[in-house]
Design a protein around this motif. Structure first.
Motif, PDB file in Angstrom:
ATOM      1  N   LEU A   4       0.834  -1.200   0.000  1.00 20.71           N
ATOM      2  CA  LEU A   4       0.000   0.000   0.000  1.00 20.71           C
ATOM      3  C   LEU A   4       0.871   1.253   0.000  1.00 20.71           C
ATOM      4  O   LEU A   4       0.709   2.138   0.828  1.00 20.71           O
ATOM      5  N   MET A   5       1.838   1.293  -0.925  1.00 22.17           N
ATOM      6  CA  MET A   5       2.769   2.415  -0.966  1.00 22.17           C
ATOM      7  C   MET A   5       2.497   3.285  -2.194  1.00 22.17           C
ATOM      8  O   MET A   5       2.009   2.803  -3.198  1.00 22.17           O
ATOM      9  N   GLN A   6       2.864   4.535  -2.068  1.00 20.11           N
ATOM     10  CA  GLN A   6       2.679   5.448  -3.196  1.00 20.11           C
ATOM     11  C   GLN A   6       3.549   5.025  -4.370  1.00 20.11           C
ATOM     12  O   GLN A   6       4.609   4.424  -4.181  1.00 20.11           O
TER      13      GLN A   6
END
Ligand code: ADP
Length: 541
Positions: A4-6
């Motif tokens: 769930l990382m940019q």
């Protein structure tokens, strides 16, 4: 399950944005062809890049268009690196030392639409004026100078950027978008274009700053002597702002006295260039005991083999350490560096200096394999040799406009054309180019090893070893020697240097004395030309 990382595309514009925002105090210094020093900063360079991008857009440059530069290392050239790639166009850096016909060929092959020219290179532009490609619609002169008669309009940099905004909406490109184009020097056949992407360039810059590579920090003052048309000055124009370092761009004057003045006057902490640059600097320093470094810089050397006499001399006499790097246009260019590792961490300096003749080991992001003539991995004993192949995030997958080149294997590797050994420490040493190795009776002889040994003879100024035809062995080595002025060693005296140093069957069959040896546009021995010139040579007996 995905993390769930940019996710942000790796873009060249983000490097300059970082430096301009977070490293406002770093210094940018440029020297023009009159020797005048110009000073700037990352925020000012970012503003100039924005104004250039607007100006180029006004001239009709669009995403994917190629914009060529014929320029030395200068502040306008640095701004173009960011303006052109940042707007989604492709920066094509052209080597002004190539032959006119080669320059004409690559301008046409790239179908450049704009050519940006250093004022110092306007005479060259004049010579090329009849050979400019039909795609070209403008020339931009990066300063003041007398523009030759041209078939297309020419405007000055000041006029290009006049009235333009210092902000540019740098597009959020796909990171795989082409960013720049550089041609190999074409020592055999036509030059071939390597088309870098934003992603490969940013990843290469992140690798280049690492401690075992350039070890760049925000407090460094970086002076690329390697030209910005030679594989993007080895990535330094990207790596330096990535860490927020200061930069010194020396312009066309690369003589030792001018370079030393910049080292001292601007507090240069690290510089990079080919061996001849450092060989000349060392000789100049030695000529006068008053010539010293008040703070010894770090030097990086690559492009051709590093003579250990140079690294030893710099270290012992001036406290200057030299990092040996290996690379190619096709690898952006960094492939390997010879920095210490666990196995040789405790070697004393002298032992490591000797070892630094080897080209080194890859950093994370590049992998390598060495295969023998039948495609099997060679023994990693530092003796057996084979052809080096590489793969990685900043390695070319094909040449521009040239599909199906045999340099790229079906299983995703690139053949470097370098013949190497690899030792138990994983360190490679180039013993030859695949095309220059001498194939004698099915066995390989390293021309480079023979040349280096010949150079140990006190009367030898330059040496080249090329293959000549032999009825029984197919090829045999011929040694070409340029004697030092005032000396006249015989062939026998020179050949004695090989006794006990190489296998008997490696010793050249003949020595010929010549007045000079041809060099390529990047200052390497031009073997192809020599082989042509000596093709009809017959060995006595
Ligand atoms: P060109 O010389 O054709 O313009 P490159 O600059 O890409 O192209 O040169 C790449 C080649 O230069 C390598 O394949 C290798 O043969 C040689 N080279 C680069 N670095 C070194 C080094 N440190 N030692 C020996 N040879 C090197």
């Amino acid at each position: 399950m995905f993390g769930l990382m940019q996710e942000h595309p790796l873009l060249i514009s983000s490097i300059l944005r970082h430096a301009a925002r977070h490293h406002r105090g770093a210094r940018l210094v440029g020297v023009d062809h009159h020797g005048r020093i110009e000073r700037s900063s990352w925020p000012e360079l970012a503003a100039l890049a924005a104004r250039i991008a607007h100006g180029l857009h006004r001239l009709g440059v669009r995403q994917g268009d190629r914009v060529a530069t014929l320029a030395w290392n200068s502040l306008p050239h640095l701004a173009l690196y960011y303006a052109v790639s940042g707007m989604g166009a492709v920066l094509h850096t052209v080597n002004p030392r190539l032959f006119r016909d080669q320059i004409a060929f690559i301008l046409a092959d790239a179908a450049d639409v704009v050519l940006c020219v250093d004022p110092a290179l306007l005479p060259l532009l004049g010579e090329l004026s009849g050979q400019l490609p039909p795609s070209l619609h403008h020339v931009v002169v990066l300063g003041e100078g007398k523009t030759p008669a041209l078939p297309v309009p020419a405007i000055g940099l000041a006029e290009l950027v006049a009235g333009e905004s210092a902000e540019y909406p740098w597009p959020r490109l796909d990171e795989r978008t082409a960013s720049s184009l550089c041609y190999t020097s074409g020592t055999t056949g036509h030059p071939k274009g390597v088309l870098y992407s934003h992603r490969s360039t940013v990843l290469h810059a992140m690798a280049a700053v690492q401690p075992d590579v350039f070890a760049l920090r925000a407090v460094d003052v970086v002076m690329p002597v390697v030209p910005m048309f030679h594989v993007n000055a080895w990535g330094l124009p990207y790596a330096s702002p990535l860490v927020g370092a200061s930069m010194v761009l020396p312009g066309p004057r690369l003589d030792p006295a001018s370079l030393h003045a910049l080292f001292e006057g601007e507090g240069v902490t690290i510089s990079a260039g080919v061996p001849t640059v450092w060989t000349n600097l060392l000789a100049w320093l030695r000529a006068d005991p008053a010539r010293r470094f008040s703070r010894p810089p770090r030097l990086v050397v690559g492009g051709t083999a590093l003579p250990t006499a140079i690294s030893t001399g710099f270290w012992r006499e001036y406290g200057v350490s030299i990092l040996h790097a290996w690379g190619m246009t096709e690898i952006s260019p960094l492939g390997a560096t010879n920095a210490r590792k666990a196995e040789n961490a405790d070697w004393d300096e002298e032992r490591f200096l000797d070892y630094s003749r080897k080209q080194g080991r890859p950093q994370f992001g590049v992998d390598l394999r060495v295969l023998d003539g039948s495609g099997r991995p060679i023994a990693e004993d530092g003796i057996a040799f084979g052809e080096l192949e590489v793969q990685g995030h900043w390695v070319a997958s094909a040449y521009f406009n040239r599909p199906g080149d045999p340099a790229f294997t079906d299983d995703g590797w690139m053949r470097t054309g370098d013949v190497v050994t690899i030792d138990p420490l994983g360190c490679i040493e180039i013993v030859d180019r695949a095309k220059d190795v001498i194939k004698s009776g099915g066995e390989w002889i390293s021309s480079i090893t023979l040349e280096n040994l010949a150079l140990e003879h006190p009367d030898v100024a330059l040496a080249a070893v090329i293959p000549v035809h032999h009825p029984k062995w197919d090829e045999r080595p011929l040694l070409l020697v340029v004697r030092k002025p005032g000396t006249s060693p015989s062939a026998e005296e020179i050949l004695r240097i090989y006794e006990g140093r190489v296998a008997k069957w490696w010793i050249p069959d003949a020595v010929e004395f010549v007045d000079s040896l041809p060099l390529t546009a990047t200052g390497k021995l031009w073997k192809a030309e020599l082989k042509k010139a000596w093709a009809h040579y017959r060995l006595a007996g």
